[in-house]
Design a protein around this motif. Structure first.
Motif, short mmCIF file in Angstrom:
data_model
loop_
_atom_site.label_atom_id
_atom_site.label_comp_id
_atom_site.label_asym_id
_atom_site.label_seq_id
_atom_site.Cartn_x
_atom_site.Cartn_y
_atom_site.Cartn_z
N PHE A 54 5.39 0.56 -3.57
CA PHE A 54 5.22 1.04 -2.19
C PHE A 54 4.20 2.17 -2.09
O PHE A 54 3.46 2.28 -1.11
CB PHE A 54 6.57 1.48 -1.59
N THR A 58 8.00 -0.22 1.20
CA THR A 58 9.24 0.42 0.77
C THR A 58 9.66 0.02 -0.63
O THR A 58 9.32 -1.06 -1.12
CB THR A 58 10.39 0.09 1.77
N PHE A 100 8.47 -5.16 7.19
CA PHE A 100 8.76 -4.52 5.90
C PHE A 100 8.05 -5.26 4.78
O PHE A 100 8.09 -6.48 4.72
CB PHE A 100 10.27 -4.52 5.63
N SER A 142 18.67 2.66 1.98
CA SER A 142 17.69 2.85 3.04
C SER A 142 17.59 4.31 3.43
O SER A 142 17.69 4.68 4.60
CB SER A 142 18.05 1.99 4.27
N ALA A 180 9.26 5.45 1.05
CA ALA A 180 8.71 4.50 2.02
C ALA A 180 7.48 5.11 2.67
O ALA A 180 7.38 6.33 2.83
CB ALA A 180 9.75 4.17 3.09
N CYS A 229 6.13 -1.10 7.14
CA CYS A 229 6.81 -0.17 6.25
C CYS A 229 6.74 -0.71 4.83
O CYS A 229 7.27 -1.78 4.53
CB CYS A 229 8.27 0.00 6.68
N GLU A 250 13.37 4.86 4.66
CA GLU A 250 12.72 4.02 5.66
C GLU A 250 12.94 4.50 7.10
O GLU A 250 11.98 4.55 7.89
CB GLU A 250 13.19 2.56 5.51
N GLY A 296 7.74 -5.15 0.58
CA GLY A 296 8.28 -4.54 -0.63
C GLY A 296 8.41 -5.59 -1.71
O GLY A 296 7.56 -6.46 -1.85
#
Lengths: 160, 579
Positions: free
Chosen positions: B41, B231, B256, B271, B217, B229, B274, B258
């Motif tokens: 990330f 992450t 997202f 989480s 993140a 995002c 994030e 990742g």
């Protein structure tokens, strides 16, 4: 206003020039300023080895190395290891399943290459000593040691 | 590197012409790993990237009287200071998306802090150093409250209330039960006739996952009114759903990215980063990065919970365990995260890999003012295994037996009924012990070397014994119980009751009133645990339904039909993802 200082060094044989922040560490300069993302941030305290690079051939932990101390020096990272072909260590790490999550791998390979540079025929204990600054959390030490040993054996066979 | 397969064990059960298993194969992502090009990330760069650092509680437990950010706001590089009141839905529990537990944890504390290191403010600045300096400039006036750091202290009357959502400091499982039960047979008479009673108390510490890559993140606004995002999360959709809820945005506005995770081991499902990274991007219109540093990773990222276990075994002189009673307390820290779920997993694992005809277990998820605990490699299973295996060594000593041989006598055989009412199959404990003993030249007696998982099980050992439960008394042999909350709306109370059912099947939902025993006292609301049959559980009662102890609830009609949905299967699949 934060003071920025010009800084020049060689990275994997290529001249680079950046403006470093006051007290900025080498890891930050490499990742954020130069854009070499192969050294990783793991602890920021010199404890894990994920950020390992070489300065004039000697391994250092870039997260606790002041950037300004590398002025004029030769800095080496994993990015400098493979050109058109992979380094034998990279091949051996792939063949021997010596990487799981891959986060400690750049530091591991930098440490291993620096070892072989200085001592092409290390024994098992010397290999363990050489990667003892590098933490692997996926518990892959044994495959890593074996991968390095296989390169030693290869280079020995090729050299004789 | 190849795998050594023992061809002599389970030879009949295995087809040997395997194409992949046992043969080395190259990982698909390993070229990226050895060249340092795998995209973690933090390997994504953005112009004008901003950085978050949090102001954290220095106390285990304190009320927040006032927050003074005057000086921090004017410090160089500070772009935005985020408070709890800026978080659209500032209360959540991780498994709320799976309908498990009540919302109990804020993203940023507003009225009080319940553990050391709990975040109160998030400071968004142009550099990490500037964010750190602004964090140090914030002044928070705390009223320090009494705290509790021990599970047994926490459940005593008068203990400090850690988590207002659960004022008794105990998580509430389905039906409002404050613990999870396992009942199989009847331990009391078995203890009475046992030749030896062995008791133990076992305490396991929390364990930090300590991945080399920290939790983090980076979020950035996109031009299509979405937010991207990057992450480190171990569960992309899980994390996305969590953020959608906390920030009250449609999940299709979140993108997202990742999947390349620098070690997780359960420590990257909470989480933690994030929500604030994305909220920061929403509030500033800039790319925002929030990464825990190593000290934060150790202090505030959730470990596996500590566990305290009491184990009591009744042993026959011939080496059989005839009864085992276990009482366990999981230290969830200040909030639930995944510890309640860990308790559910744990109960399904008891009493360990041994066939024991009488088992009685209670397991609690307890709140203390410690760092919240969560998933970590086999959580709910590994710590109690330590307790069980130490207890096995103690038992062997009490009997004057070899500890391996004591285990071999009691190990599951194929066809045995487990305490949670599943037939054991493909057992391999006996063979594993034999193989381990052989490797280290450990002398096992001839009869123990001759044992196999494939014989000696089943028959009488496949039966569910008459089982004593607190609510229903003695259940006849061959019956199990099922927790029923709703079979037909309006006819059955919306809280958990036990119904004895034949082990061979579940009762069909009936349109006519099912005779159910009325609850006697609040503690009898606890239902007898049955891992498999709980699939019949209905969704939890709506909030307006009176508590179960009020008889009126028995006749009160309920709104609209509710479709019972399978629940444990969903938790199981979640658990399987978390490694």
């Amino acid at each position: 206003m934060m003071v920025k200082k010009p800084l020049e060094f060689r990275l994997n044989g290529t001249e680079v020039a950046v403006f470093a922040d006051e007290a900025e560490n080498l890891l930050s300069v490499l990742r954020a300023k130069v854009g070499d993302l192969t050294p990783k941030y793991g602890c920021g305290q010199g404890g894990c080895g994920a950020c390992m690079v070489t300065i004039d051939g000697r391994t250092v932990l870039s997260c606790i190395t002041l950037a300004e101390t590398v002025a004029g020096a030769d800095v080496g990272t994993l990015a400098g290891l493979s050109g058109e072909r992979l380094d034998p260590l990279q091949e051996a790490f792939m063949d021997g399943f010596a990487a799981q999550c891959g986060y400690c791998t750049p530091g591991m390979i930098v440490a291993a290459r620096a070892l072989l540079q200085h001592n092409p025929t290390p024994d098992r204990d010397q290999i363990i000593e050489a990667i003892s600054d590098n933490i692997c959390r996926c518990t892959g030490y044994e495959p890593i040691i074996e991968a390095i040993q296989s390169v030693v054996a290869q280079e020995r066979a090729g050299g004789s | 590197m190849s795998v050594d397969f023992r061809k002599d064990i389970f030879a009949k059960e295995r087809d040997d012409n395997l194409n992949e298993i046992g043969k080395p194969t190259r990982r698909q992502d390993i070229l990226g790993h050895v060249t340092g090009r795998s995209p973690f990330f933090d390997d994504h760069r953005f112009d004008g990237l901003l950085h978050i650092k949090c102001v954290r509680s220095p106390h285990h437990h304190a009320r927040i009287r006032a927050i003074d950010t005057t000086r921090a706001e004017t410090m160089p590089g500070v772009v935005r200071i985020i408070r709890g009141s800026d978080v659209p839905v500032n209360l959540n529990t991780l498994l709320s998306l799976l309908d498990f537990g009540k919302d109990d944890e804020p993203v940023l504390a507003e009225s009080k802090v319940a553990y050391m290191g709990e975040p109160v403010l998030a400071i968004v600045a142009q550099s990490e150093a500037q964010a750190h300096e602004a964090v140090a400039a914030v002044r928070i006036d705390y009223e320090v409250l009494p705290h509790v750091l021990d599970v047994e202290e926490a459940i005593k009357p008068g203990a400090a209330v850690v988590n207002e959502t659960y004022p008794g400091n105990k998580f509430e499982f389905y039906g409002g039960n404050d613990h999870q039960k396992l009942r199989f047979g009847d331990v009391a008479p078995a203890f009475a006739r046992a030749d030896h009673i062995v008791e133990g108390r076992y305490q396991m510490a929390p364990i930090e996952q300590a991945p080399i890559e920290p939790n983090g993140a980076i979020a950035a606004p996109q031009t299509n009114d979405r937010y991207v995002c990057y992450t480190s999360t171990q569960g992309l959709f899980f994390s996305l759903g969590t953020v959608a809820k906390l920030l009250n945005v449609e999940s299709n506005r979140l993108h997202f990215i990742g999947g390349t995770v620098g070690g997780g081991f359960g420590g990257k499902v909470d989480s933690l980063c994030e929500p604030l990274a994305i909220l920061g991007a929403m509030l500033t219109g800039r790319a925002v990065r929030y990464v825990l540093d190593r000290a934060e990773e150790m202090q505030v990222s959730a470990p596996r919970s500590a566990e305290l276990w009491y184990v009591k075994d009744g042993l026959a002189a011939d080496g059989r365990i005839i009864a085992r009673q276990l009482t366990g307390y999981f230290d969830s820290g200040a909030y639930t995260r995944l510890t309640g779920y860990g308790v559910v997993k744990c109960i399904g694992h008891l009493p360990g890999p041994y066939t024991i005809p009488n088992v009685h277990s209670d397991a609690y998820c307890v709140y203390t003012n410690r760092t919240p605990a969560t998933a970590m490699r086999g959580f709910g299973v590994t710590a109690v295994d330590f307790a069980i295996e130490r207890q096995m060594d103690k038992g062997a000593r009490a009997l004057g037996m070899d500890p391996f041989e004591f285990r071999l006598i009691n190990a599951y055989r194929d066809g045995d009924m487990k305490a949670h009412r599943r037939l054991a199959g493909n057992c391999a404990l006996i063979e594993s012990i034999q193989a381990a003993a052989e490797r280290v030249d450990y002398p096992l007696g001839a009869e123990f070397r001759a044992m196999t998982s494939m014989s000696g099980g089943g028959g009488e050992r496949a039966l569910i014994p008459p089982t004593r439960t607190e609510r229903l008394g003695m259940l006849p042999a061959g019956t199990s119980t099922v927790e029923v909350k709703t079979t037909a709306p309006g006819l059955v109370p919306q809280f958990g009751v036990d119904l004895p059912v034949p082990a061979t099947g579940l009762p069909a939902p009936s349109p006519t009133p099912t005779p159910v025993p009325a609850p006697k006292a609040p503690e009898t609301r606890a239902t007898t645990y049955d891992y498999g049959a709980s699939g019949l559980s209905a969704p939890p009662a709506p909030k307006e339904v009176p508590p179960a102890t009020e008889p009126a609830a028995l006749t009160k009609s309920q709104p609209g039909p509710v479709t019972p949905k399978p629940r444990y299967s969903r938790y199981s699949s979640l658990g399987n993802r978390r490694r």
